[in-house]
Structure formats: C-alpha cells, structure tokens
Design a protein around this motif. Structure first.
Motif, PDB file in Angstrom:
ATOM      1  N   SER A   5       0.839  -1.351  -0.066  1.00 20.30           N
ATOM      2  CA  SER A   5      -0.112   0.100   0.031  1.00 20.30           C
ATOM      3  C   SER A   5       0.850   1.310  -0.053  1.00 20.30           C
ATOM      4  O   SER A   5       1.872   1.342   0.458  1.00 20.30           O
ATOM      5  N   ASP A  16      -4.421   6.295  -1.316  1.00 22.65           N
ATOM      6  CA  ASP A  16      -5.134   5.147  -1.857  1.00 22.65           C
ATOM      7  C   ASP A  16      -4.733   4.232  -2.859  1.00 22.65           C
ATOM      8  O   ASP A  16      -5.361   3.779  -3.795  1.00 22.65           O
ATOM      9  N   VAL A  19      -2.689   0.847  -4.176  1.00 21.22           N
ATOM     10  CA  VAL A  19      -2.454  -0.557  -3.933  1.00 21.22           C
ATOM     11  C   VAL A  19      -1.675  -1.286  -5.062  1.00 21.22           C
ATOM     12  O   VAL A  19      -2.128  -1.064  -6.192  1.00 21.22           O
ATOM     13  N   GLY A  23      -7.487   4.505  -5.498  1.00 21.30           N
ATOM     14  CA  GLY A  23      -8.724   4.863  -5.294  1.00 21.30           C
ATOM     15  C   GLY A  23      -9.253   3.738  -4.484  1.00 21.30           C
ATOM     16  O   GLY A  23      -8.962   2.825  -4.482  1.00 21.30           O
ATOM     17  N   LYS A  24     -10.796   4.399  -3.852  1.00 25.57           N
ATOM     18  CA  LYS A  24     -11.602   3.584  -2.970  1.00 25.57           C
ATOM     19  C   LYS A  24     -12.595   3.356  -3.560  1.00 25.57           C
ATOM     20  O   LYS A  24     -13.248   2.272  -3.917  1.00 25.57           O
ATOM     21  N   GLU A  25     -13.432   4.379  -3.783  1.00 24.88           N
ATOM     22  CA  GLU A  25     -14.723   4.285  -4.288  1.00 24.88           C
ATOM     23  C   GLU A  25     -14.834   4.122  -5.903  1.00 24.88           C
ATOM     24  O   GLU A  25     -15.785   3.436  -6.073  1.00 24.88           O
ATOM     25  N   ARG A  64     -12.295   3.139  -8.374  1.00 22.63           N
ATOM     26  CA  ARG A  64     -10.995   2.611  -8.723  1.00 22.63           C
ATOM     27  C   ARG A  64     -10.106   2.747  -9.941  1.00 22.63           C
ATOM     28  O   ARG A  64     -10.966   2.360 -10.905  1.00 22.63           O
ATOM     29  N   GLU A 104     -10.252  -7.150  -3.363  1.00 23.01           N
ATOM     30  CA  GLU A 104      -9.534  -6.085  -2.265  1.00 23.01           C
ATOM     31  C   GLU A 104     -10.526  -5.155  -1.626  1.00 23.01           C
ATOM     32  O   GLU A 104      -9.858  -4.510  -0.710  1.00 23.01           O
ATOM     33  N   GLY A 105     -11.585  -5.130  -2.336  1.00 23.14           N
ATOM     34  CA  GLY A 105     -12.719  -4.274  -1.392  1.00 23.14           C
ATOM     35  C   GLY A 105     -13.866  -4.102  -2.372  1.00 23.14           C
ATOM     36  O   GLY A 105     -14.004  -4.380  -3.452  1.00 23.14           O
ATOM     37  N   GLY A 140     -15.157  -1.061  -3.681  1.00 18.42           N
ATOM     38  CA  GLY A 140     -15.426   0.046  -4.270  1.00 18.42           C
ATOM     39  C   GLY A 140     -15.347  -0.205  -5.845  1.00 18.42           C
ATOM     40  O   GLY A 140     -15.004  -1.154  -6.155  1.00 18.42           O
TER      41      GLY A 140
END
Length: 277
Positions: A127, A131, A133, A173-175, A177, A198-199, A201
C-alpha cells in the motif's frame, strides 16, 4: 487524477515516437507515478515534447519483467534521482524469452543492487499514500491469454513456461478505482476479480494492455468468438467501467470490444490523455 500515455505502439500525432513498449504518466493529487518505462528512452523524449517533467516523479511502478515495460529504466535513472522503484520480488535473477516470430530474450541485463536504497520490492501486496495498492493477481479462474504459451522464463538451469508470478497490478482509489494492467498476462477477468477481492469500491477505469494478440499466419490466438464472449462478459458484469487499451491488444480485438462495449471502450496511443474528477 491525470493520466498521459508516453510510450505505446501507436500514435495519432506524427510528432511523437512509437515503439513496442508501454509507459504511462499518472498524477494523483500530490503524488506522481510512472507506470512502466517502455522499451527505451522513447518515453523520456515524448514526455519532453509534452512538457512533463519526469525528474519530479515520485514512484515508478514496473508491472512485470519484460523489456517492453522495463527497458527504459536506465534512461529514467539518468534524469530522476529520487523516485522509488516498485517491482515484484520475482523479477530478480531471471531472464525472460519469447518464441513468437523468433526465439529471443525479452528481459534486460540490469544490476538492481545499485538501486537497493530506492527499491520497494513487492511479494503479494503493498500500500502507498493516496489510496494506491499494488498487488499480484492470484485468481486464475478464467482462461489466460493464448499468446502466453510463447513466453518463457529461466528457472535454475532450464527454461520453463512463464507463469507470470512476476506480474503486478496497480490500483488507485477506494470508491472509484483506476486499474493499470500492464500487459494483462494474468487475464483481464482474473485481474478484475483479484481487484474486486481487495474491496467493495467500484472499478471506474481499467487501462493497459489486455494481451489479446491478433492471429497471424500459423500463430492462432483468441478467436473472434472468444473475444466477443469476453466483451459480453465485461459488458454484463462491469456495465459502468471504462476500458482503455492499446499496446498488446490487437486491432481485431479492439474492433470487436469496441463494437460490444461502445462508449465504455477507448483505444489509447502516445499522447492519449484522460483526466478524472
């Protein structure tokens, strides 16, 4: 976020040089990244024409060990004294080869020991600020690109089929990406599922090579039917994602994907620029 293609196989402006290589400049807030460095110093020359100062880059991300993505590293080091170099632990002490058209080495001879203070070596995941990764795609539920069968790597005293354990994916990015695939040797759907793991988003944009080479003569890769099925899968599962490709994605694959994905699809080239709010 601002994204500019510095090196690619294609351009729409005769003032820029082209090569079989890929390099993308990316600004994210206060951080500047170089995503791959092409095959030579071409990306440096094109960046100069675009008034992009590569001496101010903070990080260089190397997607994998092939020369068309890492070959420009010596040229970059001549103009940048500060950037950290992010790459896979599986690149070191290996050579890479291709049997397409002729059997040849496709890695560079480089002493990474001289860079040890600037290296960030990634095993599986790392990371970074803002944001970002970097990850090794581990999901292999879908077919790999057929042209992979022509790629090899050294293993002790022999050559074996390249399993691309040295390939990394860049995500910011998170939301919403942004995903950079490099060459996409792990397969586009495998990469997307690895990113999704990974998430939660949304994947807003996927950019890079998809390694869908056009068949030529006796070399047969993905059929029209297979490319169409991939496009339909992307359309169904990623209906709000933008797909931007070039480099190792062939003209026929680009045409078929564009016909299915429509406004979700774009082809990049040297000088291509995209700005996300």
């Amino acid at each position: 976020m601002r994204v500019v293609v510095l090196a690619d196989n294609r351009t729409v402006d005769a003032g820029f040089g082209t090569e079989h290589g890929l390099s993308v400049y990316l600004e994210t807030g206060s951080c500047k990244w170089l995503l791959d460095v092409g095959a030579s110093d071409l990306f440096v020359r094109n960046a100069t024409l675009m008034n992009i100062d590569l001496s101010d880059v903070d990080y260089v991300f190397i997607s994998h060990g092939h020369a068309d993505h890492i070959g420009g590293l010596p040229a970059f080091l001549e103009i940048n004294q500060k950037a950290k170099i992010v790459l896979s632990s599986q690149i070191f002490d290996r050579e890479f080869y291709s049997s397409r058209n002729s059997f040849r080495k496709i890695s560079i001879d480089f002493d990474f020991e001289i860079l040890k203070e600037r290296l960030i070596v990634v095993e599986d995941r790392a990371s970074f600020r803002e944001d970002v990764v970097v990850l090794r795609p581990k999901i292999r539920d879908y077919q790999l690109p057929k042209a992979n069968r022509m790629l090899f790597r050294s293993n002790v005293n022999e050559l074996i089929k390249d399993d691309f354990d040295h390939e990394l994916i860049f995500v910011v990015g998170k939301e919403n990406r942004f995903v950079f695939t490099g060459c996409g040797h792990s397969g586009l759907l495998n990469i997307l599922e690895s990113v999704e793991a990974e998430g939660a988003g949304q994947i807003a944009c996927v950019m890079g090579g998809f390694h869908l080479l056009d068949s030529q003569n006796d070399l047969k890769f993905e059929t029209e039917k297979e490319v169409v099925e991939l496009g339909q899968e992307l359309k169904s599962r990623f209906s709000s994602t933008r797909f931007v490709t070039g480099h190792c994605t062939g003209d026929h694959a680009i045409s078929h994907l564009k016909s299915i994905l429509g406004d979700q699809f774009a082809q990049f080239y040297v000088g291509y620029e995209w700005v996300a709010e």
